[in-house]
Write a protein that holds these residues in place. Structure first.
Motif, PDB file in Angstrom:
ATOM      1  N   VAL A 108     -69.050  39.559   1.758  1.00 12.01           N
ATOM      2  CA  VAL A 108     -70.254  39.167   2.457  1.00 12.01           C
ATOM      3  C   VAL A 108     -69.690  38.049   3.205  1.00 12.01           C
ATOM      4  N   ALA A 109     -68.872  36.992   2.557  1.00 11.12           N
ATOM      5  CA  ALA A 109     -68.599  35.759   3.203  1.00 11.12           C
ATOM      6  C   ALA A 109     -67.474  36.210   4.346  1.00 11.12           C
TER       7      ALA A 109
ATOM      8  N   ARG B  31     -67.304  38.959   5.974  1.00 14.66           N
ATOM      9  CA  ARG B  31     -67.969  39.541   7.349  1.00 14.66           C
ATOM     10  C   ARG B  31     -68.424  38.593   8.162  1.00 14.66           C
ATOM     11  N   GLN B  32     -69.025  37.418   7.347  1.00 14.91           N
ATOM     12  CA  GLN B  32     -69.554  36.277   8.179  1.00 14.91           C
ATOM     13  C   GLN B  32     -68.462  35.572   9.041  1.00 14.91           C
ATOM     14  N   GLU B  33     -67.147  35.429   8.294  1.00 15.28           N
ATOM     15  CA  GLU B  33     -66.151  34.793   9.007  1.00 15.28           C
ATOM     16  C   GLU B  33     -65.646  35.596  10.298  1.00 15.28           C
TER      17      GLU B  33
ATOM     18  N   ARG C 179     -67.677  37.729  12.196  1.00  9.03           N
ATOM     19  CA  ARG C 179     -68.577  37.313  12.951  1.00  9.03           C
ATOM     20  C   ARG C 179     -68.509  36.139  13.697  1.00  9.03           C
ATOM     21  N   GLU C 180     -68.168  35.124  13.159  1.00 13.35           N
ATOM     22  CA  GLU C 180     -68.190  33.777  13.552  1.00 13.35           C
ATOM     23  C   GLU C 180     -66.797  33.727  14.590  1.00 13.35           C
TER      24      GLU C 180
ATOM     25  N   PHE D 136     -72.171  45.050  13.822  1.00 14.05           N
ATOM     26  CA  PHE D 136     -72.418  45.116  12.420  1.00 14.05           C
ATOM     27  C   PHE D 136     -73.793  45.392  12.015  1.00 14.05           C
TER      28      PHE D 136
END
Length: 269
Positions: free
Chosen positions: A245-246, A248-250, A252-253, A268
């Motif tokens: 999850v972390a 994937r967030q990286e 995205r950012e 996503f």
């Protein structure tokens, strides 16, 4: 090398070049994730691997194609080719062919000084230089005072990019958006991280690049390579843990911070 269709050129793609004359910065992994993320958005993407020795991007995408065949899943895969590292004619022909009917052309360069990498840098619309959070990596673009950690001067590579920007402006009046991407940021050694960050801010104002967050130091990125998968595929290929999850967030950012042009479609989902 995948087959590249020969069609009339309609519009020049936005060229994203990943370049760093130092290895081990996560350059190829980041380039692959960007290319596949754009393809997943619905953009027409092509990828060109200029590192014929390591061929990390090319092998990553080949592995991805094999996984798609083996599992029967349709995975977004950019058209891609690998240069031989020697032929100027092949470089030009492949670059032109990959630019046909393409929204984004992602180019991965070798982690060393290379004439084709320099040529690609001059062609870039977005030039991405990944680096780890250390003064060993920082030394590629700038030098600091050993006591105060203040920037004393840009390094050779920064001057090379400056020359590439001038050449591009002279050639067609375009600008190169130079992005320094901080990969593999560790959550330890806070003092060193702060010093590197302050030095980057100083140098950014001096030579004109943007600083954005990249991908963290996570085992998952190395584990995905043999299957050619990315964090975009995590939900389809197993249960997602907190690290996934972390990660994937990286991603995205990072994609948001690159500030690439349209088309922008849901990512996503």
């Amino acid at each position: 090398m995948s087959t590249v269709a020969q069609k009339p050129h309609v519009q020049r793609p936005h060229v994203i070049v990943f370049a760093n004359e130092k290895g081990g910065t996560g350059k190829s992994t980041t380039a692959v994730h960007v290319a596949i993320a754009l393809e997943a958005r619905g953009a027409r993407v092509a990828a060109f691997d200029l590192d014929h020795r390591q061929r990390t991007m090319g092998r990553y995408l080949d592995n991805r194609a094999e996984t798609g065949k083996r599992t029967g899943r349709e995975l977004p895969i950019p058209r891609h080719a690998t240069h031989d590292g020697e032929s100027l004619a092949r470089y030009t022909e492949t670059l032109d062919a990959l630019s046909v009917d393409t929204d984004f052309l992602v180019i991965d360069t070798p982690g060393r000084d290379d004439r084709f990498a320099r040529m690609a840098a001059q062609r870039a619309d977005t030039l991405v230089t990944p680096m780890n959070d250390s003064f060993v990596d920082f030394d590629l673009i700038g030098q600091v005072d050993p006591v105060t950690y203040k920037v004393t001067r840009p390094s050779f590579y920064a001057e090379l990019i400056w020359d590439a920007r001038k050449a591009r402006a002279k050639a067609d009046g375009s600008t190169i958006d130079w992005v320094v991407l901080r990969n593999r940021v560790q959550h330890i050694e806070a003092r060193n991280m702060r010093r590197v960050s302050e030095a980057l801010d100083q140098l950014a104002k001096r030579v004109g690049f943007r600083i954005i967050p990249g991908l963290g130091e996570r085992v998952i990125y190395r584990e995905l390579f043999p299957k050619g998968l990315t964090m975009l595929d995590a939900r389809e290929f197993g249960e997602m843990g907190l690290a996934h999850v972390a990660a994937r967030q990286e991603l995205r950012e990072m994609m948001a911070a690159l500030a690439l042009p349209e088309p922008v479609l849901p990512l996503f989902a």
